[in-house]
Design an enzyme around this catalytic site. Structure first.
Site, PDB file in Angstrom:
ATOM      1  N   SER A 119      30.490  33.986  23.958  1.00 22.46           N
ATOM      2  CA  SER A 119      29.579  35.130  23.883  1.00 22.46           C
ATOM      3  C   SER A 119      30.200  36.393  24.442  1.00 22.46           C
ATOM      4  CB  SER A 119      28.325  34.838  24.716  1.00 22.46           C
ATOM      5  OG  SER A 119      27.641  33.735  24.247  1.00 22.46           O
ATOM      6  N   HIS A 140      31.544  33.913  16.410  1.00 19.63           N
ATOM      7  CA  HIS A 140      30.369  33.963  17.293  1.00 19.63           C
ATOM      8  C   HIS A 140      29.060  33.841  16.517  1.00 19.63           C
ATOM      9  CE1 HIS A 140      27.850  36.410  20.398  1.00 19.63           C
ATOM     10  NE2 HIS A 140      27.736  35.111  20.604  1.00 19.63           N
ATOM     11  N   GLU A 152      29.429  36.999  14.269  1.00 21.14           N
ATOM     12  CA  GLU A 152      30.392  38.043  14.651  1.00 21.14           C
ATOM     13  C   GLU A 152      31.788  37.450  14.523  1.00 21.14           C
ATOM     14  OE1 GLU A 152      29.804  41.149  18.121  1.00 21.14           O
ATOM     15  OE2 GLU A 152      28.729  39.331  18.613  1.00 21.14           O
ATOM     16  N   ASN A 190      26.150  41.094  22.244  1.00 19.58           N
ATOM     17  CA  ASN A 190      25.815  40.915  23.662  1.00 19.58           C
ATOM     18  C   ASN A 190      26.100  42.141  24.514  1.00 19.58           C
ATOM     19  OD1 ASN A 190      24.654  38.356  23.582  1.00 19.58           O
ATOM     20  ND2 ASN A 190      26.675  37.415  23.371  1.00 19.58           N
TER      21      ASN A 190
HETATM   22  C1  LIG Z   1      23.705  34.873  23.543  1.00 19.75           C
HETATM   23  C2  LIG Z   1      24.572  35.090  22.391  1.00 19.75           C
HETATM   24  O1  LIG Z   1      25.793  34.962  22.535  1.00 19.75           O
HETATM   25  C3  LIG Z   1      24.113  35.563  21.075  1.00 19.75           C
HETATM   26  C4  LIG Z   1      22.725  35.167  20.677  1.00 19.75           C
HETATM   27  O2  LIG Z   1      22.509  34.171  20.040  1.00 19.75           O
HETATM   28  S1  LIG Z   1      21.508  36.161  21.211  1.00 19.75           S
HETATM   29  C5  LIG Z   1      20.030  35.404  20.596  1.00 19.75           C
HETATM   30  C6  LIG Z   1      19.790  35.757  19.175  1.00 19.75           C
HETATM   31  N1  LIG Z   1      18.555  35.137  18.745  1.00 19.75           N
HETATM   32  C7  LIG Z   1      17.380  35.756  18.798  1.00 19.75           C
HETATM   33  O3  LIG Z   1      17.304  36.929  19.176  1.00 19.75           O
HETATM   34  C8  LIG Z   1      16.219  34.935  18.385  1.00 19.75           C
HETATM   35  C9  LIG Z   1      14.909  35.676  18.531  1.00 19.75           C
HETATM   36  N2  LIG Z   1      13.800  34.819  18.084  1.00 19.75           N
HETATM   37  C10 LIG Z   1      13.511  34.656  16.758  1.00 19.75           C
HETATM   38  O4  LIG Z   1      14.128  35.226  15.881  1.00 19.75           O
HETATM   39  C11 LIG Z   1      12.356  33.735  16.442  1.00 19.75           C
HETATM   40  O5  LIG Z   1      11.542  33.641  17.580  1.00 19.75           O
HETATM   41  C12 LIG Z   1      12.818  32.303  15.996  1.00 19.75           C
HETATM   42  C13 LIG Z   1      13.540  32.398  14.673  1.00 19.75           C
HETATM   43  C14 LIG Z   1      13.710  31.610  17.021  1.00 19.75           C
HETATM   44  C15 LIG Z   1      11.595  31.414  15.834  1.00 19.75           C
HETATM   45  O6  LIG Z   1      10.721  32.058  14.975  1.00 19.75           O
HETATM   46  P1  LIG Z   1       9.142  31.759  14.954  1.00 19.75           P
HETATM   47  O7  LIG Z   1       8.581  32.565  13.864  1.00 19.75           O
HETATM   48  O8  LIG Z   1       8.595  31.857  16.314  1.00 19.75           O
HETATM   49  O9  LIG Z   1       9.085  30.239  14.698  1.00 19.75           O
HETATM   50  P2  LIG Z   1       8.849  29.439  13.380  1.00 19.75           P
HETATM   51  O10 LIG Z   1       7.943  30.140  12.406  1.00 19.75           O
HETATM   52  O11 LIG Z   1       8.448  28.102  13.853  1.00 19.75           O
HETATM   53  O12 LIG Z   1      10.313  29.384  12.802  1.00 19.75           O
HETATM   54  C16 LIG Z   1      10.883  30.356  11.954  1.00 19.75           C
HETATM   55  C17 LIG Z   1      12.037  29.694  11.253  1.00 19.75           C
HETATM   56  O13 LIG Z   1      13.020  29.275  12.190  1.00 19.75           O
HETATM   57  C18 LIG Z   1      13.227  27.845  12.137  1.00 19.75           C
HETATM   58  N3  LIG Z   1      13.486  27.453  13.522  1.00 19.75           N
HETATM   59  C19 LIG Z   1      12.798  27.824  14.609  1.00 19.75           C
HETATM   60  N4  LIG Z   1      13.403  27.368  15.718  1.00 19.75           N
HETATM   61  C20 LIG Z   1      14.498  26.691  15.311  1.00 19.75           C
HETATM   62  C21 LIG Z   1      15.530  25.986  15.990  1.00 19.75           C
HETATM   63  N5  LIG Z   1      15.584  25.925  17.331  1.00 19.75           N
HETATM   64  N6  LIG Z   1      16.500  25.405  15.259  1.00 19.75           N
HETATM   65  C22 LIG Z   1      16.470  25.467  13.935  1.00 19.75           C
HETATM   66  N7  LIG Z   1      15.522  26.128  13.223  1.00 19.75           N
HETATM   67  C23 LIG Z   1      14.553  26.728  13.918  1.00 19.75           C
HETATM   68  C24 LIG Z   1      11.992  27.313  11.531  1.00 19.75           C
HETATM   69  O14 LIG Z   1      12.219  26.099  10.849  1.00 19.75           O
HETATM   70  C25 LIG Z   1      11.608  28.425  10.561  1.00 19.75           C
HETATM   71  O15 LIG Z   1      12.392  28.332   9.363  1.00 19.75           O
HETATM   72  P3  LIG Z   1      11.906  28.995   7.966  1.00 19.75           P
HETATM   73  O16 LIG Z   1      11.592  30.438   8.241  1.00 19.75           O
HETATM   74  O17 LIG Z   1      13.105  28.797   7.088  1.00 19.75           O
HETATM   75  O18 LIG Z   1      10.728  28.248   7.511  1.00 19.75           O
HETATM   76  N1  LIG Z   2      23.008  29.973  24.122  1.00 17.85           N
HETATM   77  C1  LIG Z   2      23.182  30.923  23.236  1.00 17.85           C
HETATM   78  O1  LIG Z   2      22.200  31.556  22.820  1.00 17.85           O
HETATM   79  C2  LIG Z   2      24.533  31.244  22.719  1.00 17.85           C
HETATM   80  C3  LIG Z   2      25.656  30.734  23.325  1.00 17.85           C
HETATM   81  N2  LIG Z   2      26.887  31.024  22.825  1.00 17.85           N
HETATM   82  C4  LIG Z   2      28.093  30.481  23.440  1.00 17.85           C
HETATM   83  O2  LIG Z   2      28.254  29.157  22.968  1.00 17.85           O
HETATM   84  C5  LIG Z   2      28.870  28.348  23.988  1.00 17.85           C
HETATM   85  C6  LIG Z   2      27.977  27.167  24.288  1.00 17.85           C
HETATM   86  O3  LIG Z   2      26.706  27.640  24.715  1.00 17.85           O
HETATM   87  P1  LIG Z   2      25.425  26.676  24.692  1.00 17.85           P
HETATM   88  O4  LIG Z   2      25.512  25.744  23.560  1.00 17.85           O
HETATM   89  O5  LIG Z   2      24.264  27.567  24.832  1.00 17.85           O
HETATM   90  O6  LIG Z   2      25.647  25.882  26.058  1.00 17.85           O
HETATM   91  P2  LIG Z   2      25.065  24.463  26.490  1.00 17.85           P
HETATM   92  O7  LIG Z   2      25.025  24.493  27.971  1.00 17.85           O
HETATM   93  O8  LIG Z   2      23.817  24.163  25.722  1.00 17.85           O
HETATM   94  O9  LIG Z   2      26.177  23.439  25.958  1.00 17.85           O
HETATM   95  C7  LIG Z   2      27.493  23.421  26.384  1.00 17.85           C
HETATM   96  C8  LIG Z   2      28.005  22.010  26.134  1.00 17.85           C
HETATM   97  O10 LIG Z   2      29.421  21.998  26.350  1.00 17.85           O
HETATM   98  C9  LIG Z   2      29.706  20.810  27.067  1.00 17.85           C
HETATM   99  N3  LIG Z   2      31.011  20.883  27.706  1.00 17.85           N
HETATM  100  C10 LIG Z   2      31.351  21.425  28.912  1.00 17.85           C
HETATM  101  N4  LIG Z   2      32.664  21.257  29.142  1.00 17.85           N
HETATM  102  C11 LIG Z   2      33.170  20.605  28.056  1.00 17.85           C
HETATM  103  C12 LIG Z   2      34.457  20.135  27.710  1.00 17.85           C
HETATM  104  N5  LIG Z   2      35.492  20.305  28.526  1.00 17.85           N
HETATM  105  N6  LIG Z   2      34.627  19.488  26.539  1.00 17.85           N
HETATM  106  C13 LIG Z   2      33.585  19.292  25.688  1.00 17.85           C
HETATM  107  N7  LIG Z   2      32.328  19.730  25.983  1.00 17.85           N
HETATM  108  C14 LIG Z   2      32.128  20.360  27.135  1.00 17.85           C
HETATM  109  C15 LIG Z   2      28.557  20.721  28.040  1.00 17.85           C
HETATM  110  O11 LIG Z   2      28.503  19.446  28.647  1.00 17.85           O
HETATM  111  P3  LIG Z   2      27.813  19.318  30.133  1.00 17.85           P
HETATM  112  O12 LIG Z   2      26.384  19.699  29.944  1.00 17.85           O
HETATM  113  O13 LIG Z   2      28.049  17.894  30.458  1.00 17.85           O
HETATM  114  O14 LIG Z   2      28.566  20.291  31.034  1.00 17.85           O
HETATM  115  C16 LIG Z   2      27.394  20.999  27.099  1.00 17.85           C
HETATM  116  O15 LIG Z   2      26.997  19.834  26.397  1.00 17.85           O
HETATM  117  C17 LIG Z   2      29.110  29.298  25.180  1.00 17.85           C
HETATM  118  O16 LIG Z   2      30.388  29.822  25.083  1.00 17.85           O
HETATM  119  C18 LIG Z   2      28.055  30.369  24.954  1.00 17.85           C
HETATM  120  O17 LIG Z   2      28.371  31.589  25.555  1.00 17.85           O
HETATM  121  C19 LIG Z   2      27.062  31.813  21.707  1.00 17.85           C
HETATM  122  C20 LIG Z   2      25.969  32.304  21.055  1.00 17.85           C
HETATM  123  C21 LIG Z   2      24.615  32.098  21.532  1.00 17.85           C
END
Ligand SMILES: CC(=O)CC(=O)SCCNC(=O)CCNC(=O)[C@H](O)C(C)(C)COP(=O)(O)OP(=O)(O)OC[C@H]1O[C@@H](n2cnc3c(N)ncnc32)[C@H](O)[C@@H]1OP(=O)(O)O
Ligand SMILES: NC(=O)C1=CN([C@@H]2O[C@H](COP(=O)(O)OP(=O)(O)OC[C@H]3O[C@@H](n4cnc5c(N)ncnc54)[C@H](OP(=O)(O)O)[C@@H]3O)[C@@H](O)[C@H]2O)C=CC1
Length: 291
Positions: A119, A140, A152, A190
């Site tokens: 991320s 990403h 990304e 991010n």
């Molecule tokens: C941190 C990083 O590095 C980068 C990031 O990822 S930042 C995070 C980016 N993500 C976001 O911002 C998500 C924001 N939230 C949302 O867009 C919505 O709340 C959401 C899509 C997660 C759920 O939407 P919702 O309307 O509340 O739920 P719901 O109507 O049940 O689901 C919408 C769709 O998502 C699917 N869905 C919901 N949660 C799901 C999950 N965890 N896994 C798979 N599919 C899922 C549903 O099946 C549904 O699919 P269809 O539209 O194709 O029928």
């Molecule tokens: N969460 C998010 O919304 C997003 C996350 N990301 C990125 O994706 C990556 C994973 O995040 P996320 O899935 O949320 O994290 P989680 O904590 O859900 O999962 C990480 C997994 O990696 C495992 N792990 C740790 N060390 C090792 C290793 N050496 N070999 C194999 N597996 C290992 C962990 O095991 P254990 O639990 O035993 O430590 C755990 O099962 C991060 O880099 C995060 O920044 C990118 C986009 C969105």
């Protein structure tokens, strides 16, 4: 270079989503994690999310069965050696990612492309610890992977055009859209999203609002699908804090200082949905705000 098989390292919420979409798109997938429980949980989540897609007529029951058959799981990282593309999706800690790449590299084919789903961490630095920085990229995905449209693509300083084009083709095969980002801390999504989440935690810390009012304000007032604290819980508070630390260290600006309250939640092990407690407590029937 044709990509047919994908190795996914880390079977957490991102790893299972990446394995899911790759398998649905027809790639053979080898999913790796350190412990068997994580792999078992990941396969159960993939099964459930494929069911969700079947019930909404996005894929057929036959597609589901074929997708599941394309995924194998292993605790042995070296079993990913024959894959054409690696997507590393382990915990957001640089030393963990570096160790994974260093362990994996001697077992890879010379043409294999290495990518990280990080991320925030420098792609150039991760690439420099491998034997193939020109074949290394940031790949990403957004959470939840089966739903979110964007990937990304981040080039490191050495990434070659052939590698970029090969990754772009995979994104297109997944039916997703790529956005190209330069390799600076936390890239595009991010860099913008995480300071907003951190600011929401400061808003809570300073008592401007409580958890419910902050989330409601942003859902109803800015049309966000989730409030920022609900989204932080969904992402994982450890991941949010790790990203803020990368922004703070990498850009050296106090505006990226992680909120002390965010650190406190992480210190408590209240990491959000994945530990059943974060800004909300998920242990009952409905989420209950913790402040
Ligand atoms: C941190 C990083 O590095 C980068 C990031 O990822 S930042 C995070 C980016 N993500 C976001 O911002 C998500 C924001 N939230 C949302 O867009 C919505 O709340 C959401 C899509 C997660 C759920 O939407 P919702 O309307 O509340 O739920 P719901 O109507 O049940 O689901 C919408 C769709 O998502 C699917 N869905 C919901 N949660 C799901 C999950 N965890 N896994 C798979 N599919 C899922 C549903 O099946 C549904 O699919 P269809 O539209 O194709 O029928
Ligand atoms: N969460 C998010 O919304 C997003 C996350 N990301 C990125 O994706 C990556 C994973 O995040 P996320 O899935 O949320 O994290 P989680 O904590 O859900 O999962 C990480 C997994 O990696 C495992 N792990 C740790 N060390 C090792 C290793 N050496 N070999 C194999 N597996 C290992 C962990 O095991 P254990 O639990 O035993 O430590 C755990 O099962 C991060 O880099 C995060 O920044 C990118 C986009 C969105």
């Amino acid at each position: 270079m044709e990509i047919k098989s994908v190795g996914v390292v880390g079977a957490g919420q991102m790893g299972n989503g990446i394995a899911h979409v790759m398998a649905v798109a027809g790639y053979d997938v080898v999913l790796n994690d350190l412990n068997a429980d994580a792999l078992e949980r990941a396969m159960a989540v993939i099964d459930k999310n494929l069911d969700r897609q079947v019930s909404r007529n996005i894929i057929s029951a036959d597609d589901k069965a074929a997708s599941l058959a394309r995924i194998s799981s292993t605790q042995e990282l070296t079993e990913l050696g024959q894959c054409d593309l690696i997507v590393e999706a382990a915990t957001e800690r640089e030393e963990i990612k570096t160790k994974i790449f260093e362990t994996l590299v001697p077992h890879l084919k010379p043409n294999t492309i290495l990518t990280s789903n990080t991320s925030s961490i420098s792609i150039t630095r991760l690439a420099s610890r491998t034997d193939r920085p020109e074949k290394f990229m940031g790949f990403h995905f957004m959470n939840p992977v089966p739903v979110m449209q964007l990937v990304e693509l981040i080039r490191g300083i050495a990434t070659d055009q052939e590698t970029y084009q090969a990754c772009l083709k995979v994104v297109e095969d997944l039916g997703k859209t790529a956005a190209s980002a330069e390799d600076f801390p936390a890239f595009i999504v991010n860099r913008i999203l995480m300071p907003m989440i951190n600011e929401a935690v400061y808003t809570l810390y300073e008592g401007v609002g409580n958890v419910s009012s902050i989330d409601q304000a942003m859902k109803l007032g800015a049309n966000h699908p989730m409030g920022p604290l609900e989204l932080a819980d969904f992402i994982g508070l450890d991941t949010c804090l790790a990203i803020m630390n990368v922004l703070h260290d990498g850009l050296g600006d106090t505006k990226y200082r992680p909120c002390p309250l965010l650190s406190k939640y992480v210190e408590a092990g209240w990491l959000g949905r994945k530990t059943s407690r974060g800004f909300y407590d998920y242990r009952g029937d409905a989420p209950v705000p913790t402040r």
